[in-house]
Design an enzyme around this catalytic site. Sequence first.
Site, PDB file in Angstrom:
ATOM      1  N   GLY A 262       0.850  -1.196   0.000  1.00  0.00           N
ATOM      2  CA  GLY A 262       0.000   0.000   0.000  1.00  0.00           C
ATOM      3  C   GLY A 262       0.875   1.232   0.000  1.00  0.00           C
ATOM      4  O   GLY A 262       1.157   1.860  -1.025  1.00  0.00           O
ATOM      5  N   ARG A 299      -1.868  10.975  10.960  1.00  0.00           N
ATOM      6  CA  ARG A 299      -0.820   9.994  11.245  1.00  0.00           C
ATOM      7  C   ARG A 299       0.146  10.420  12.358  1.00  0.00           C
ATOM      8  O   ARG A 299       0.500   9.596  13.205  1.00  0.00           O
ATOM      9  CB  ARG A 299      -0.051   9.634   9.974  1.00  0.00           C
ATOM     10  CG  ARG A 299      -0.951   9.086   8.870  1.00  0.00           C
ATOM     11  CD  ARG A 299      -0.174   8.696   7.621  1.00  0.00           C
ATOM     12  NE  ARG A 299       0.627   7.513   7.818  1.00  0.00           N
ATOM     13  CZ  ARG A 299       1.946   7.503   7.872  1.00  0.00           C
ATOM     14  NH1 ARG A 299       2.632   8.619   7.710  1.00  0.00           N
ATOM     15  NH2 ARG A 299       2.598   6.392   8.079  1.00  0.00           N
ATOM     16  N   CYS A 329      -9.596  22.373  17.374  1.00  0.00           N
ATOM     17  CA  CYS A 329      -9.717  22.524  18.830  1.00  0.00           C
ATOM     18  C   CYS A 329      -9.502  21.189  19.518  1.00  0.00           C
ATOM     19  O   CYS A 329     -10.421  20.540  20.008  1.00  0.00           O
ATOM     20  CB  CYS A 329     -11.052  23.157  19.193  1.00  0.00           C
ATOM     21  SG  CYS A 329     -11.013  24.909  18.827  1.00  0.00           S
TER      22      CYS A 329
END
Length: 402
Positions: A262, A299, A329
């Site tokens: 991937g 990530r 936030c």
Amino acid sequence: MQQLSNEQLITIAKNYGTPLYVYHAATITKQYQKLKSAFEKSDVVFFYACKALTNINILKHIKSLGANIDCSSINEVKLALHAGFEPSRVLYTSNGIAFEEIEEAQGLGVHINIDSLSNLEKFGQRFGHAYPVGIRLRPNILAGGNLKISTGHDKSKFGIPVEQIEKVVALVNQYNIFIQGLHIHTGSEIKDVDVFVKGIEVLFDLIPRFRDLEFIDLGGGFKVPYKAGDAETDMQLLAEKVKEAFDNHPHDKHLQIWFEPGKFLVSESGYLVAQVNVMKENAAAIFVGIDTGFNHLIRPMFYDSYHKISNISNPGGEERKYAVVGNICETDTFAWDRKLNEVHEGDYLVFHNAGAYGFEMSSNFNSRYKPAEVLVKEDGEAVLIRKRDVFEDLLRNQVVVI
Ligand SMILES: *Cc1c(COP(=O)(O)O)cnc(C)c1O
């Protein structure tokens, strides 16, 4: 490593606005060719693990290269077929799914890897020997860049643990199930090629138990470099070791080798371009506040991944240390103590290696729009491949009752 120039990225950002994902088709091609040429002496098929990036144009590009495709949900299977992949080139590696999805995949004629005893039993009851299937095993090998992206260890939910092989064999015999392949996927960001060899050894011991076997599927998880000096999985070495293992295996049957890369195919091709909204200085750091957050690239916060960041507006500027933070936030720190060329409000910053699990994990958190996506095609033309969300998208599936 950067394939698109700063000027190209700035022009594209000005045309389409920020935050913006930009993908470079030629880099995907380069990565695929690397795999193909490393493994040219073996009978290997590559299935692009499309959960990394599913934009239909990316799928079509990867199809044009000759790759097959690996899917993690029935919708990915449908996207793959929609992109034009023949069912015989589509693999559905399921994980914890309802049996109805397996039946649906069978109806679509794609390859299926089953990852639980319970679904294997249902499959046997329903299809007997009539439809070939692979089984996903858990080899009890710890590998991968971070525990959250390790899938083959002995506490992982993925696959059928190899120690339950007798139960697998019993089901296979009871229902005469056509076991076409054995699959393992030990994790992501595996740089040590011996992990794959260990996986092969685990599977080789099991080959005599399954008379219909046609392939061994070693999953994905090849490592890509994130910064200078980082290792990439050594494909030449891996190809040699895999070939050696298969050449020397004691069973006379020819087995095709499948991989499911991937990240390796799309990570480096992608850039997330953001603009600096505000600079803020306090005793702890100089904060660079950009117009994106973990709603667009999760990530770093999710599993501590490192993304190289460049200030493409001021590449010659003096280096200083900054904290690069988002506009959400919640604490969404992309990088702390990171050296960047001097940053000013309005500058464009670029996150590298943003092609895999970037847009794909994005959300509308804080009711912000998902970014647009642009593809720089092989001929160099930059084209919009996903529009930025608009306000109506936030309300699209809401049912107004009061
Ligand atoms: C996610 C996944 C892959 C791809 O992993 P990468 O680290 O992106 O190469 C391959 N196979 C399966 C079954 C997966 O779930």
